[in-house]
Design an enzyme around this catalytic site. Structure first.
Site, mmCIF file in Angstrom:
data_model
loop_
_atom_site.group_PDB
_atom_site.id
_atom_site.type_symbol
_atom_site.label_atom_id
_atom_site.label_comp_id
_atom_site.label_asym_id
_atom_site.label_seq_id
_atom_site.Cartn_x
_atom_site.Cartn_y
_atom_site.Cartn_z
ATOM 1 N N PRO A 1 29.844 33.359 68.560
ATOM 2 C CG PRO A 1 27.619 33.340 67.891
ATOM 3 C CD PRO A 1 28.493 33.303 69.105
ATOM 4 C CD GLU A 2 35.783 35.078 67.394
ATOM 5 O OE1 GLU A 2 36.596 35.679 66.665
ATOM 6 O OE2 GLU A 2 36.116 34.210 68.213
ATOM 7 C CG HIS B 1 18.626 25.543 75.407
ATOM 8 N ND1 HIS B 1 18.482 25.557 76.776
ATOM 9 C CD2 HIS B 1 19.305 24.409 75.109
ATOM 10 C CE1 HIS B 1 19.069 24.493 77.274
ATOM 11 N NE2 HIS B 1 19.574 23.769 76.296
ATOM 12 N NE ARG C 1 27.607 29.697 79.185
ATOM 13 C CZ ARG C 1 28.886 29.949 79.402
ATOM 14 N NH1 ARG C 1 29.765 29.669 78.481
ATOM 15 N NH2 ARG C 1 29.282 30.487 80.533
#
Ligand code: ZN
Length: 279
Positions: A2-3, A92, A111
């Site tokens: 995400p930016e 997750h 991750r």
């Protein structure tokens, strides 16, 4: 990862829902994403009320009652979802906040590079992860931007990725911005003409604003706070388009490795200017 546009989309979504909501209970499934141990984290947050949500660069800041704040960096694959408790739980999911009105705020991260930092509100601006950030890519003035760029020597692409130079751009948007501004990713920042700097500044604002309008780019697992994908990826001109024809000129998009990151650009639209040549 995400930016700025993706984080801004999440923040805008949460701003509509969270303020005024009290945290009834916190469940921690993985305390690796925290600095505190999970019991301490849960007990500090229980009973606090969300007051505000804001963004600095790619980071999210939740302001809570009793002068607490929660700073979150989603890194590669973090997600923050506001949902009904009966909605299926992503496997997750590391944190679940049960809110007094019945909804849940969930933090998931495939991750596990993302993190959350709980601290007193008056310590937020001094937090190294925030204090070390450069001006925000959407807030910087064109004058300030021009001054910053002119003082730097390295190639423009890695500079745009450098969060202490300018906060908010990552690999997707820096590639898109350079293509729109017709600047080669290896062009040294200090060699840009004032016309190029002006184009670059406008391209940053234009690309980020459009991407926010389309709720960001979902190229990996990014979703907004409602669990919905963005659609700016459909308008990508170069990012992830190696070998495909440039939409502007028809020449194939090329990829190069720059400080271990992939960079996509159009060699025909984005020519490397000789350093002694004036535009
Ligand atoms: Zn082209």
């Amino acid at each position: 990862m995400p930016e700025l546009p993706e984080v801004e989309t999440i923040v805008r979504g949460l701003k509509e829902k969270l303020p005024g909501q009290k945290i009834r209970q916190v469940k921690v499934n993985l305390d690796k994403v925290l600095r505190e141990n999970k019991e301490e984290f849960a007990s500090l947050l229980t009973g606090l009320v969300f007051q505000g949500v804001s963004r600095r660069g790619k980071m999210i800041i939740f302001d809570l009652s009793e002068d607490w704040s929660l700073v979150v960096h989603l890194k590669m694959t973090g997600q923050i979802i506001y949902t009904r408790p009966e909605a299926p739980v992503n496997k997750h999911t590391h944190l679940v906040f049960d809110l007094a009105k019945g909804n849940q705020l969930r933090y998931a991260d495939l991750r596990q590079f993302g993190y959350l930092i709980l601290l007193k509100t008056d310590q937020v601006t001094g937090l190294p992860q925030l204090a070390g950030l450069g001006p925000d890519a959407l807030e910087i003035s064109s004058q300030e931007f021009g001054k910053l760029i002119a003082s730097r020597k390295g190639a423009i692409k890695p500079l745009l990725l450098n969060q202490s130079f300018l906060a908010g751009l990552g690999n997707i948007y820096s590639d898109e911005v350079l293509h729109l501004a017709q600047i080669h990713p290896l062009q040294p920042a200090g060699s840009l003409t004032s016309a190029q700097i002006e184009r670059l500044y406008k391209a940053i604002r234009q690309v980020l604003t459009r991407a926010i309008k389309l709720k960001g780019s979902s190229v990996s697992n990014y979703v907004d706070s409602d669990g919905e994908r963005g659609s700016f990826q459909e308008l990508h001109q170069v990012y992830g388009r190696e070998g495909k024809p440039c939409f502007q000129c028809g020449q194939p998009v090329k990829r190069l490795k720059l400080s271990s990151r992939s960079t996509c650009f159009c060699p025909s639209c984005q020519k490397l200017k000789a350093l002694d040549r004036q535009e």
